[in-house]
Design an enzyme around this catalytic site. Structure first.
Site, PDB file in Angstrom:
ATOM      1  N   SER A 218       0.715  -1.174   0.008  1.00 20.08           N
ATOM      2  CA  SER A 218       0.060   0.120  -0.186  1.00 20.08           C
ATOM      3  C   SER A 218       0.820   1.184  -0.001  1.00 20.08           C
ATOM      4  O   SER A 218       2.147   1.109   0.034  1.00 20.08           O
ATOM      5  CB  SER A 218      -0.975   0.030   1.391  1.00 20.08           C
ATOM      6  N   SER A 256      -3.830  -3.462  -2.942  1.00 22.75           N
ATOM      7  CA  SER A 256      -3.177  -2.526  -2.462  1.00 22.75           C
ATOM      8  C   SER A 256      -3.875  -1.372  -1.966  1.00 22.75           C
ATOM      9  O   SER A 256      -4.889  -0.970  -2.560  1.00 22.75           O
ATOM     10  CB  SER A 256      -2.191  -1.659  -3.690  1.00 22.75           C
ATOM     11  N   ASP A 258      -4.264   2.329  -1.849  1.00 24.70           N
ATOM     12  CA  ASP A 258      -3.414   3.598  -2.375  1.00 24.70           C
ATOM     13  C   ASP A 258      -4.438   4.685  -1.993  1.00 24.70           C
ATOM     14  O   ASP A 258      -5.451   5.054  -2.580  1.00 24.70           O
ATOM     15  CB  ASP A 258      -3.331   3.420  -3.791  1.00 24.70           C
TER      16      ASP A 258
END
Length: 330
Positions: A218, A256, A258
């Site tokens: 991340s 992830s 983000d």
């Protein structure tokens, strides 16, 4: 043409912004190592609840466990420090930050209602014995109390102690850019917590190809500016971190998280104002300086990510795992 860098090339180039770290590192035995921490970003030196700042967030990919983003986007105001830590420590960091803000504001929970605490996270479990949950509320308070406006320490420090980036040691990175409109100069700063990417994805370096079995990872990206913008415009700035992230080679993977948060130190919002209307001055969307601000976000995000690698050091974590410093020149 690249923009001019800020004085220290970090997020604290915006007057009033402060950053503090608490780093936890202890090898407990051959299997377990505490390798984590907390980072605090304060928009100004005053009382953040009574003097809120305009802010917004943007979720590029939502595989994350951040707190406080719902109200942040609903009201467009930030009223606490922005705290960063590991995935399993969002709770204690929120608790510690709440304790700090309660001590500052006796009216909270009484005449002033409640407060929205913002905490972002990345998963440092490749190096950190995350199940131990070593971060406590007191570490969050300590990070806030240590916050200063000087040059920001980067790399394997604070929340970045156990993080990885492009298969190398990642962590905290920061950068800033200066833009000009008429006779006014504005600064944009970015601070990132990097924990994403594989070596063969990096566009800024030809890394040796070595596959390390880690989660998708991340990134948390915090944008600060002294440009007079309100929350809708700040969300536009937050969106442009996507371009800076992509420039480094990120695929924004399925697993992830983000996430970007942007705030402006101009036009502080007083909690104690009594009037039913309020006026602010803000930059026109159609003015050419907006494009410069977007460029500043992109350039500072890209550089902050690379800087997190340049300033980290080889780190040994749990189970004897070693993550090397990236072979990059500063």
């Amino acid at each position: 043409m690249p923009l001019q860098k800020g004085k220290n090339n970090c997020i604290t180039d915006i007057a009033g912004v402060q950053v503090g770290h608490v780093t936890l590192y202890e090898k407990l035995n051959n299997e377990e190592t505490i390798c984590t921490g907390v980072t605090a970003i304060l928009p100004h030196k005053g009382n953040l609840f009574t003097e809120k700042v305009h802010a917004a967030s943007y979720v590029i990919n939502g595989y994350g466990k951040a707190s406080g983003l719902i109200q942040l986007d609903e009201l467009g105001l930030l009223e606490s420090p922005i705290m960063l830590t590991n995935t399993f420590s969002v709770g204690p960091v929120m608790e510690g930050t709440l304790q700090f803000m309660l001590a500052q504001n006796k009216e909270l929970g009484e005449s002033a209602g409640t407060i929205n605490i913002v905490v972002g996270e990345c998963n440092d479990s490749h190096l950190n014995s995350i199940r131990i949950q070593a971060v406590t509320p007191s570490h969050a308070i300590e990070a806030i109390q240590k916050a200063s406006s000087g040059k920001v320490e980067e790399g394997a420090i604070g929340a970045g102690k156990g993080m990885m980036c492009f298969g190398y040691k990642g962590g905290i990175g920061t950068a800033s850019r200066v833009v000009t409109a008429a006779d006014e100069k504005y600064t944009v700063g970015c601070l990132v917590l990097t924990n994403f990417g594989k070596r063969d994805q990096a566009l800024f370096a030809d890394f040796p190809k070595l596959e390390i079995p880690t989660p998708d990872g991340s990134i948390m990206m915090v944008i600060a500016t002294d440009a007079p913008l309100y929350d809708r415009q700040l969300k536009r700035l937050a969106k442009h971190t996507t371009a800076g992230l992509a420039r480094t080679g990120s695929h924004i993977a399925n697993g992830s998280g983000d996430i970007a948060i942007a705030f402006s130190t101009a036009n502080k919002h007083s909690h104690q104002a009594n009037g039913h209307t309020e006026s602010i001055t803000y930059i026109r969307d159609s003015h050419k300086v907006m494009n410069q601000l977007f460029q500043a976000v992109i350039e500072s995000t890209e550089e902050a990510i690379i800087s997190s690698l340049q300033n980290a050091e080889t780190t040994e974590g749990k189970k004897g795992r070693v993550v090397e410093k990236a072979p990059l020149n500063n």
